[in-house]
Scaffold this motif. Structure first.
Motif, PDB file in Angstrom:
ATOM      1  N   THR A  91      34.414  47.452  36.584  1.00  0.00           N
ATOM      2  CA  THR A  91      35.309  46.362  36.182  1.00  0.00           C
ATOM      3  C   THR A  91      35.098  45.194  37.135  1.00  0.00           C
ATOM      4  O   THR A  91      34.994  45.385  38.348  1.00  0.00           O
ATOM      5  CB  THR A  91      36.787  46.807  36.220  1.00  0.00           C
ATOM      6  N   PHE A  92      35.053  43.977  36.575  1.00  0.00           N
ATOM      7  CA  PHE A  92      34.790  42.792  37.394  1.00  0.00           C
ATOM      8  C   PHE A  92      35.745  41.664  37.016  1.00  0.00           C
ATOM      9  O   PHE A  92      36.164  41.541  35.857  1.00  0.00           O
ATOM     10  CB  PHE A  92      33.354  42.291  37.181  1.00  0.00           C
ATOM     11  N   LYS A  93      36.045  40.829  37.996  1.00  0.00           N
ATOM     12  CA  LYS A  93      36.747  39.572  37.776  1.00  0.00           C
ATOM     13  C   LYS A  93      35.792  38.467  38.209  1.00  0.00           C
ATOM     14  O   LYS A  93      35.288  38.476  39.337  1.00  0.00           O
ATOM     15  CB  LYS A  93      38.038  39.495  38.577  1.00  0.00           C
ATOM     16  N   MET A  94      35.523  37.495  37.306  1.00  0.00           N
ATOM     17  CA  MET A  94      34.482  36.504  37.555  1.00  0.00           C
ATOM     18  C   MET A  94      35.020  35.086  37.368  1.00  0.00           C
ATOM     19  O   MET A  94      35.855  34.840  36.494  1.00  0.00           O
ATOM     20  CB  MET A  94      33.299  36.745  36.609  1.00  0.00           C
ATOM     21  N   ASP A  95      34.522  34.177  38.195  1.00  0.00           N
ATOM     22  CA  ASP A  95      34.883  32.763  38.102  1.00  0.00           C
ATOM     23  C   ASP A  95      33.623  31.913  38.092  1.00  0.00           C
ATOM     24  O   ASP A  95      32.601  32.275  38.686  1.00  0.00           O
ATOM     25  CB  ASP A  95      35.769  32.345  39.285  1.00  0.00           C
ATOM     26  N   ASN A  96      33.716  30.760  37.405  1.00  0.00           N
ATOM     27  CA  ASN A  96      32.592  29.821  37.294  1.00  0.00           C
ATOM     28  C   ASN A  96      31.375  30.486  36.649  1.00  0.00           C
ATOM     29  O   ASN A  96      30.255  30.423  37.164  1.00  0.00           O
ATOM     30  CB  ASN A  96      32.213  29.249  38.659  1.00  0.00           C
ATOM     31  N   LEU A  97      31.611  31.119  35.506  1.00  0.00           N
ATOM     32  CA  LEU A  97      30.525  31.773  34.785  1.00  0.00           C
ATOM     33  C   LEU A  97      29.513  30.748  34.281  1.00  0.00           C
ATOM     34  O   LEU A  97      29.893  29.689  33.764  1.00  0.00           O
ATOM     35  CB  LEU A  97      31.083  32.555  33.595  1.00  0.00           C
ATOM     36  N   PRO A  98      28.220  31.049  34.375  1.00  0.00           N
ATOM     37  CA  PRO A  98      27.190  30.112  33.908  1.00  0.00           C
ATOM     38  C   PRO A  98      26.933  30.254  32.410  1.00  0.00           C
ATOM     39  O   PRO A  98      25.974  30.892  31.988  1.00  0.00           O
ATOM     40  CB  PRO A  98      25.963  30.535  34.729  1.00  0.00           C
ATOM     41  N   LEU A  99      27.804  29.653  31.603  1.00  0.00           N
ATOM     42  CA  LEU A  99      27.669  29.785  30.149  1.00  0.00           C
ATOM     43  C   LEU A  99      27.099  28.540  29.490  1.00  0.00           C
ATOM     44  O   LEU A  99      27.121  28.411  28.274  1.00  0.00           O
ATOM     45  CB  LEU A  99      29.035  30.122  29.534  1.00  0.00           C
ATOM     46  N   GLY A 100      26.633  27.603  30.288  1.00  0.00           N
ATOM     47  CA  GLY A 100      25.950  26.442  29.734  1.00  0.00           C
ATOM     48  C   GLY A 100      26.855  25.440  29.061  1.00  0.00           C
ATOM     49  O   GLY A 100      26.402  24.667  28.220  1.00  0.00           O
ATOM     50  N   VAL A 101      28.156  25.426  29.381  1.00  0.00           N
ATOM     51  CA  VAL A 101      29.082  24.449  28.813  1.00  0.00           C
ATOM     52  C   VAL A 101      29.338  23.364  29.854  1.00  0.00           C
ATOM     53  O   VAL A 101      29.953  23.634  30.883  1.00  0.00           O
ATOM     54  CB  VAL A 101      30.415  25.111  28.417  1.00  0.00           C
ATOM     55  N   PRO A 102      28.852  22.135  29.634  1.00  0.00           N
ATOM     56  CA  PRO A 102      28.992  21.076  30.629  1.00  0.00           C
ATOM     57  C   PRO A 102      30.456  20.809  30.994  1.00  0.00           C
ATOM     58  O   PRO A 102      31.323  20.700  30.131  1.00  0.00           O
ATOM     59  CB  PRO A 102      28.377  19.856  29.931  1.00  0.00           C
ATOM     60  N   GLY A 103      30.719  20.730  32.285  1.00  0.00           N
ATOM     61  CA  GLY A 103      32.056  20.394  32.757  1.00  0.00           C
ATOM     62  C   GLY A 103      33.061  21.520  32.705  1.00  0.00           C
ATOM     63  O   GLY A 103      34.193  21.370  33.150  1.00  0.00           O
ATOM     64  N   ALA A 104      32.684  22.689  32.168  1.00  0.00           N
ATOM     65  CA  ALA A 104      33.624  23.812  32.048  1.00  0.00           C
ATOM     66  C   ALA A 104      33.378  24.823  33.161  1.00  0.00           C
ATOM     67  O   ALA A 104      32.273  24.946  33.680  1.00  0.00           O
ATOM     68  CB  ALA A 104      33.471  24.493  30.691  1.00  0.00           C
ATOM     69  N   ALA A 105      34.431  25.530  33.526  1.00  0.00           N
ATOM     70  CA  ALA A 105      34.336  26.563  34.559  1.00  0.00           C
ATOM     71  C   ALA A 105      34.962  27.843  34.030  1.00  0.00           C
ATOM     72  O   ALA A 105      36.082  28.199  34.398  1.00  0.00           O
ATOM     73  CB  ALA A 105      35.023  26.097  35.841  1.00  0.00           C
ATOM     74  N   PRO A 106      34.296  28.554  33.129  1.00  0.00           N
ATOM     75  CA  PRO A 106      34.868  29.767  32.535  1.00  0.00           C
ATOM     76  C   PRO A 106      35.158  30.836  33.586  1.00  0.00           C
ATOM     77  O   PRO A 106      34.434  30.996  34.559  1.00  0.00           O
ATOM     78  CB  PRO A 106      33.764  30.232  31.575  1.00  0.00           C
TER      79      PRO A 106
END
Length: 435
Positions: A222-237
């Motif tokens: 199980t993981f908790k992740m921030d600032n995923l690299p999903l290729g959405v400009p300006g977003a920080a999933p």
């Protein structure tokens, strides 16, 4: 003197116990046998803000990893691909590009988990897409210590920027927090903390991973992740990721007990599955049953009906009190085809709007940019060898938003509309011999 003897005995017992505890260490390494296959279930829940709007998305992936080769030095070559992939955005299922399901990753790792090489075939092949995939793998994969470890032991690993491996700079820290039995398998529970060090938006990840003692393979994580690299400009999933091994092991049957999938049961025939159902014969034979207030609808698809273009028409049977959406209005005309893939039937909407000369290089770019869409995937529930047909459950297809009615209804009402599957029913079902 008696008290002194007792204290000496107690101290001796403590020393023995402490010595025994100190010996509970294990040298973790990735081990595998050529030809073994492992299946994992991956579930992710993430959210991000785009243009002031909150977007939530879920993914459910069934991934199969095959051990291709094991070198004399212990290096493992493994091939991974998605057998099933489902994506929901704000609760609504969205098409999955064909490229995603064709893609396979071939990776070579050392026994400690460090990557020797990584490449992608059949799908995403741009530098940025490969880099995004490598960043996610780097955050969740483990690199083991070079020495035996026990509860409380810590170690770290520094990842270097490497264009050949598409890796980025980052640091991972690990700590053994326990020895546990998970799903009947002896595992080592490891706490992980990872952070990138050179990216503009640095991916961070914390988690807990239960690895099989015998093989080093992940049984649960199980993981908790921030600032995923999903290729959405300006977003920080950001969000959570859960990985569970559901079948197989890199070593097959291990000392911890058998971990391979049980012997498959005899497949049921179509007649056995639908023996209590109402049969509706047409171009596609349907089987309908209503029980305890819930309705189930099966569809029989013959082999000669696969890969043929079909038309699904959807119209509104009622309006919403607006001129934008009135009774009888067309909602969608969907050209689609059923495609057989292993033990699945895919609902595919082909790209008919854009094309190029197959003999020219631009054809490949057009195919990737305007890929076929996978709107749904159905498990094959039963087969009929004589009729050469398969049975699939299409209940949820006709209770879903495949016709994108929520977009039309939202525009008509000026609000945000969605479909509630629990309140969606079949009023009438009719079949026709030729349409």
């Amino acid at each position: 003197m008696r008290f002194k003897s007792v204290w000496i005995a107690v101290l001796l017992l403590l020393c023995i116990s402490g010595f025994a505890f100190a010996q509970e260490k294990v040298l973790l390494q990735f081990k595998a046998q050529k030809g073994q296959a492992v299946t994992y279930k991956v579930e992710g829940n993430f959210s991000m803000e785009v243009g002031g709007n909150r977007i939530n998305f879920e993914m459910k992936i069934t991934q199969r990893t095959q051990i291709i080769e094991v070198s004399p030095t212990g290096e493992i070559t493994r091939e991974s691909r998605a057998e099933e992939y489902e994506m929901l955005v704000n609760g609504q299922k969205v098409p999955v590009p064909e490229e995603v399901l064709k893609e396979k990753e071939i990776e070579v790792i050392k026994p400690d988990g460090t990557t020797v090489s990584r490449k992608t075939e059949g799908g995403a092949d741009s530098k940025e897409e490969r880099r995004q995939s490598a960043r996610l793998s780097q955050a969740t994969d483990l690199v083991f210590a070079a020495h035996p470890v026990g509860v409380g032991d810590k170690w770290s690993y520094e990842f270097k920027e490497d264009d050949k491996k598409d890796s980025v700079a980052g640091v991972a820290e690990y700590e053994v927090v326990g020895f546990e039995k998970v799903k009947g398998v002896d595992t080592v529970k490891i706490k992980t903390t990872y952070g990138e060090t050179a990216e503009e938006r640095k991916l961070t990840c914390t988690g807990e991973v239960w690895v099989e003692k015998a093989s080093g393979d992940t049984v649960l994580a199980t993981f908790k992740m921030d600032n995923l690299p999903l290729g959405v400009p300006g977003a920080a999933p950001s969000g959570t990721l859960r990985i569970e091994r559901v079948a197989g092991s890199p070593l097959g049957d291990t000392p911890s007990g058998p971990t391979t999938a049980a012997a498959p049961k005899k497949d049921k025939t179509i007649e056995e599955v639908v023996k209590d159902y109402e049969k509706l014969e047409g171009v596609f034979t349907l089987y309908r049953k209503k029980e305890a207030g819930r309705e189930t609808l099966y569809m029989e698809v013959r082999e000669d009906q696969f890969d043929k273009l079909l038309l699904l028409q959807a119209t509104a049977s009622t309006g919403v009190g607006s001129m934008v959406l009135a009774a009888g209005d067309p909602l969608a005309d969907i050209v689609f085809k059923f495609v057989r893939r292993d033990e699945q039937v895919l609902f595919v909407v082909p790209n008919l709007g854009f094309g190029a000369d197959e003999k020219k290089p631009i054809a490949r770019s057009v195919k990737r940019s305007f890929a076929d869409a996978y709107l749904d995937a159905f498990k094959i529930e039963a087969k009929d060898e004589k009729r050469k047909s398969v049975l699939i459950n299409v209940t949820d297809l006709f209770r879903s938003d495949v016709a994108q009615i929520t977009q039309v209804a939202s525009m008509a009402t000026g609000g945000q509309c969605s479909i509630d599957k629990e309140k969606t029913v079949f009023n009438t079902i009719k079949v026709f011999p030729t349409n």
